[in-house]
Enzyme design. Structure first.
Site, mmCIF file in Angstrom:
data_model
loop_
_atom_site.group_PDB
_atom_site.id
_atom_site.type_symbol
_atom_site.label_atom_id
_atom_site.label_comp_id
_atom_site.label_asym_id
_atom_site.label_seq_id
_atom_site.Cartn_x
_atom_site.Cartn_y
_atom_site.Cartn_z
ATOM 1 N N GLU A 126 17.008 -82.708 24.421
ATOM 2 C CA GLU A 126 17.640 -83.243 25.635
ATOM 3 C C GLU A 126 16.747 -83.055 26.854
ATOM 4 O OE1 GLU A 126 22.030 -81.583 24.339
ATOM 5 O OE2 GLU A 126 21.292 -81.184 26.329
ATOM 6 N N CYS A 184 22.237 -77.390 28.978
ATOM 7 C CA CYS A 184 21.419 -77.976 27.915
ATOM 8 C C CYS A 184 21.873 -77.544 26.541
ATOM 9 C CB CYS A 184 19.959 -77.618 28.125
ATOM 10 S SG CYS A 184 19.171 -78.874 29.081
#
Ligand code: SAH
Length: 343
Positions: free
Chosen positions: A92, A329
């Site tokens: 990500e 995250c």
């Protein structure tokens, strides 16, 4: 499979040119094509002969990952990207818009081995390290998709950067000299790998260093972060002092406030003791709560901040970006691994 040329640093570009019987300066030209002009194909490298372009494409690939999913927070415009790497692993990156420019949070590993109790990225362990090219690619892909230039990079995505030291250092140097992102616009965050901090202090870099502190008490830090058992607070603080002496750069302590755990008066007193008279800075973070974890967001954030500020501490609250899209995250990747979401 051919080796990807994207991610090679200047010295490597020069060496590979010399190996082809070309002069060394061709390596500098290749470096420019890859990172300054962001070429996507060897055929664009018009100051190379046809023969050289052919040889390069015979020996190397020039490929990029794929953006598989984008989530946008309608409140602050923060966007989170799920990027698929060449072997199908996903990572990500998060793009945040600030007044001073666009800041990208990049991942350095697929998964993470550090085991911090409050963090989504580490729950499945580490799958593998990213290469310098895969870290750079996050900037490349998002700049291309959004038609913008990333001005700040925070190395705070999935993974522990100092657990992938060589590739991360290569990434920093190419982002700086190739993409032209100033060293002072790059921030590396670590959970506290002391040998890595010591090594970093010798690199002659002007990047910002952030340390995930989360508690000023050894025993509590150990409960949150297994790495604290290996490198205790005393040792960590010594490494931070040495880092300042060697680089002249202050560090930022990151501190995610957790209800009843590290938001008490004793914690304020401990932080004041640690920070009073020091050049270092404290950044308070609202915890992003993740499932399956007992730690809850503290409601004391503003009061905690105020008290520290009243007591003369250099403290800020990190604006919470991307609240609507699970911007902590690791959450999107985790979801994908579980549900195999396809877009
Ligand atoms: N491994 C590095 C960088 C990745 S984590 C590190 O530990 O610093 C980036 C930052 O987000 C760290 O400060 C980390 O402690 C913090 N973080 C992780 N999970 C979080 C959560 N659920 N809520 C708030 N901050 C979190």
């Amino acid at each position: 499979m051919k080796e990807n040329i994207f991610g090679k640093q200047l010295k490597e570009c020069e060496t590979l040119m010399v190996e082809q019987g070309e002069p060394k300066y061709r390596g500098g030209q290749l470096f420019q094509w890859l990172y300054n002009k962001k070429s996507e194909d060897f055929s664009e490298m018009t100051n190379f002969s046809n023969k050289l372009r052919e040889t390069l494409s015979k020996n190397y690939s020039l490929t990029h990952g794929k953006i598989k999913e984008i989530q946008r927070d309608s409140y602050d415009g923060t966007k989170k990207y799920l990027i698929e790497l060449s072997d199908g692993e996903c990572i990500e990156s998060v793009l945040m818009h600030y007044q001073h420019g666009d800041s990208l949070c990049v991942s350095t590993q697929a998964g993470c081995n550090m085991g911090c109790k409050f963090c989504a990225s580490t729950q499945g362990g580490k799958i593998r390290d990213l290469t310098s090219g895969e870290i750079l690619d996050q900037i490349f892909l998002i700049e291309q998709k959004e038609k913008l230039r990333v001005s700040n990079v925070v190395i705070m995505g999935i993974g522990e950067p100092l657990d992938n030291y060589d590739q991360v250092l290569k990434f920093i140097r190419i982002a700086n000299t190739g993409f032209g992102i100033g060293q002072r616009k790059i921030t590396l965050s670590t959970c506290g790998l002391v040998p890595g901090i010591n090594a970093l202090s010798e690199e002659n870099l002007q990047i910002n260093l952030a340390i995930s502190l989360h508690s000023v008490f050894q025993e509590q830090r150990e409960q949150l972060m297994p790495i604290a058992k290996k490198y205790g607070l005393k040792e960590l603080l010594k490494a931070i002092d040495d880092y300042f002496i060697k680089t002249g750069r202050q560090v930022t302590y990151e501190y995610a406030l957790m209800d009843g755990f590290n938001d008490r008066d004793v914690d304020i007193n401990g932080l004041v003791k640690l920070l009073r008279g020091s050049q270092n800075h404290l950044n308070l973070i609202g915890l992003n709560e993740i499932q399956e974890v007992a730690f809850k967001e503290s409601l004391q954030l503003n009061a905690f901040f105020q008290e520290l500020e009243n007591r003369g501490i250099n403290v800020t609250i990190r604006r919470k970006m991307g609240r609507e899209i699970d911007a902590a995250c690791g959450q999107l990747r985790k979801k994908r691994n579980k549900d195999k979401v396809i877009i």
